[in-house]
Write a protein that holds these residues in place. Structure first.
Motif, PDB file in Angstrom:
ATOM      1  N   TRP A 165       0.844  -1.190   0.000  1.00  0.00           N
ATOM      2  CA  TRP A 165       0.000   0.000   0.000  1.00  0.00           C
ATOM      3  C   TRP A 165       0.886   1.249   0.000  1.00  0.00           C
ATOM      4  CZ3 TRP A 165      -0.179   3.760   3.919  1.00  0.00           C
ATOM      5  CH2 TRP A 165       0.615   3.477   5.043  1.00  0.00           C
ATOM      6  N   GLY A 166       0.316   2.367  -0.395  1.00  0.00           N
ATOM      7  CA  GLY A 166       1.053   3.617  -0.372  1.00  0.00           C
ATOM      8  C   GLY A 166       0.325   4.726   0.361  1.00  0.00           C
ATOM      9  N   ARG A 167      -1.013   4.563   0.494  1.00  0.00           N
ATOM     10  CA  ARG A 167      -1.818   5.607   1.123  1.00  0.00           C
ATOM     11  C   ARG A 167      -3.042   4.975   1.760  1.00  0.00           C
ATOM     12  NH1 ARG A 167      -6.005   9.109  -0.568  1.00  0.00           N
ATOM     13  NH2 ARG A 167      -5.828  11.262   0.215  1.00  0.00           N
ATOM     14  N   ALA A 168      -3.353   5.374   2.969  1.00  0.00           N
ATOM     15  CA  ALA A 168      -4.539   4.873   3.677  1.00  0.00           C
ATOM     16  C   ALA A 168      -5.399   6.065   4.086  1.00  0.00           C
ATOM     17  CB  ALA A 168      -4.142   4.062   4.900  1.00  0.00           C
ATOM     18  N   ASP A 169      -6.684   5.981   3.807  1.00  0.00           N
ATOM     19  CA  ASP A 169      -7.624   7.069   4.073  1.00  0.00           C
ATOM     20  C   ASP A 169      -8.622   6.587   5.115  1.00  0.00           C
ATOM     21  OD1 ASP A 169      -9.275   9.236   4.022  1.00  0.00           O
ATOM     22  OD2 ASP A 169      -9.600   9.223   1.855  1.00  0.00           O
TER      23      ASP A 169
ATOM     24  N   LEU B  35       5.284   6.831   9.626  1.00  0.00           N
ATOM     25  CA  LEU B  35       4.331   7.186   8.590  1.00  0.00           C
ATOM     26  C   LEU B  35       3.978   8.670   8.668  1.00  0.00           C
ATOM     27  CD1 LEU B  35       1.857   4.173   9.016  1.00  0.00           C
ATOM     28  CD2 LEU B  35       3.693   4.400   7.313  1.00  0.00           C
ATOM     29  N   LYS B  36       3.603   9.242   7.539  1.00  0.00           N
ATOM     30  CA  LYS B  36       3.065  10.591   7.521  1.00  0.00           C
ATOM     31  C   LYS B  36       1.589  10.532   7.919  1.00  0.00           C
ATOM     32  CE  LYS B  36       6.040  12.465   3.858  1.00  0.00           C
ATOM     33  NZ  LYS B  36       6.046  13.072   2.495  1.00  0.00           N
TER      34      LYS B  36
ATOM     35  N   GLU C 132      -1.861  13.083   8.284  1.00  0.00           N
ATOM     36  CA  GLU C 132      -2.495  14.387   8.119  1.00  0.00           C
ATOM     37  C   GLU C 132      -3.985  14.264   8.430  1.00  0.00           C
ATOM     38  OE1 GLU C 132      -1.794  15.891   4.249  1.00  0.00           O
ATOM     39  OE2 GLU C 132       0.388  16.078   4.506  1.00  0.00           O
TER      40      GLU C 132
ATOM     41  N   VAL D  67      -5.387  10.736   7.017  1.00  0.00           N
ATOM     42  CA  VAL D  67      -4.749  10.170   5.828  1.00  0.00           C
ATOM     43  C   VAL D  67      -3.310   9.797   6.180  1.00  0.00           C
ATOM     44  CG1 VAL D  67      -4.030  10.581   3.450  1.00  0.00           C
ATOM     45  CG2 VAL D  67      -6.228  11.486   4.277  1.00  0.00           C
ATOM     46  N   LEU D  68      -2.963   8.546   5.922  1.00  0.00           N
ATOM     47  CA  LEU D  68      -1.628   8.029   6.207  1.00  0.00           C
ATOM     48  C   LEU D  68      -0.889   7.782   4.904  1.00  0.00           C
ATOM     49  CD1 LEU D  68      -2.646   5.340   8.858  1.00  0.00           C
ATOM     50  CD2 LEU D  68      -1.964   7.711   9.278  1.00  0.00           C
ATOM     51  N   ALA D  69       0.393   8.033   4.902  1.00  0.00           N
ATOM     52  CA  ALA D  69       1.210   7.787   3.712  1.00  0.00           C
ATOM     53  C   ALA D  69       2.628   7.441   4.142  1.00  0.00           C
ATOM     54  CB  ALA D  69       1.216   9.009   2.811  1.00  0.00           C
ATOM     55  N   ARG D  70       3.306   6.769   3.255  1.00  0.00           N
ATOM     56  CA  ARG D  70       4.712   6.470   3.524  1.00  0.00           C
ATOM     57  C   ARG D  70       5.543   7.726   3.275  1.00  0.00           C
ATOM     58  NH1 ARG D  70       5.436   1.215   4.239  1.00  0.00           N
ATOM     59  NH2 ARG D  70       3.889  -0.249   3.417  1.00  0.00           N
TER      60      ARG D  70
END
Length: 236
Positions: free
Chosen positions: A20-24, A47-48, A50, A232-235
């Motif tokens: 995965w690259g992004r989790a909402d 993880l990033k 926001e 929102v999570l991202a690498r």
């Protein structure tokens, strides 16, 4: 401490997965401790994270008996609740709200699905075959420990409305509802919701969470909007 540990473990497991690259993540309480725990856990896992405004979930405080609860509403809401129930009972004096038991759960679930699919527009399309399987599994798996409350409005012509919700401590969380549109003039869905609220008050519940979506009917019992947040999570 438990939430922080659980959130940290969840975020660490998520960070360890490569597909995965992004989790909402949506529908998180803006004023809830889970949001803070998940944010902290995500950052600790590298993880990033926001946040932004998402939606609202109308919320109804109930710390009083039914009669006092009604008296606390404005006159228009109180009159409508009483008028709708009285009108339905004039036509179906035997009408009553009945919680499903282990024996009646399959029949009640069948009727819920039937009524939901008879709804017009997106609501009727929502309960497709996949969602039906999910709903039935959810109701069955969580029923035995008392976490699920499936209630039907029984009358002499059959079940006119159903609701399903989750019993979470002292909060009842209304998940979904449906009613027989052939009797729409009697507002069976609203009458049943009023009966459910009366029942959970008697059962010691202190609030009804009407969950996500700012729909007009959710405010007919005096609910107030409560903000939800999107995470929102991202690498990196």
């Amino acid at each position: 401490a438990v939430r922080r540990s659980a959130a940290a473990a969840l975020m660490a497991a998520l960070a360890a997965r490569a597909e995965w690259g992004r989790a909402d993540l949506r529908g998180l309480r803006g004023d809830g401790s889970w949001l803070v725990a998940l944010e902290d856990g995500a950052r600790e896992a590298g993880l990033k994270a926001e946040t932004s405004d998402d939606a609202v979930a109308p919320f109804l405080e109930l710390e009083r008996p039914w009669d006092e609860y009604l008296s606390g509403l404005n006159a228009k809401l109180r009159h409508e609740i009483r008028r709708k129930r009285r009108r339905l009972l004039d036509v179906f004096p035997e009408a009553r709200a009945v919680d499903a038991t282990a024996e009646t759960l399959p029949e009640a679930a069948d009727r819920f699905v039937e009524l939901h699919r008879s709804s017009p527009g997106q609501k009727g399309r929502f309960l497709d075959d996949d969602m039906e399987r999910y709903f039935r599994r959810l109701a069955t798996e969580l029923f035995d420990d008392g976490s699920v409350k499936l209630t039907a409005l029984h009358t002499s012509v059959g079940i006119l409305a159903t609701t399903i919700g989750f019993c979470d401590g002292h909060v009842f969380r209304l998940y979904n509802s449906a009613y027989d549109r052939r009797h729409a003039e009697l507002a069976p869905g609203m009458v049943l919701l009023g009966m459910v609220i009366e029942d959970v008050i008697a059962g010691g519940y202190r609030a009804v969470d009407l969950l996500r979506d700012d729909l007009e009917y959710k405010y007919r019992f005096g609910a107030r909007p409560r903000p939800l947040t999107r995470l929102v999570l991202a690498r990196p």
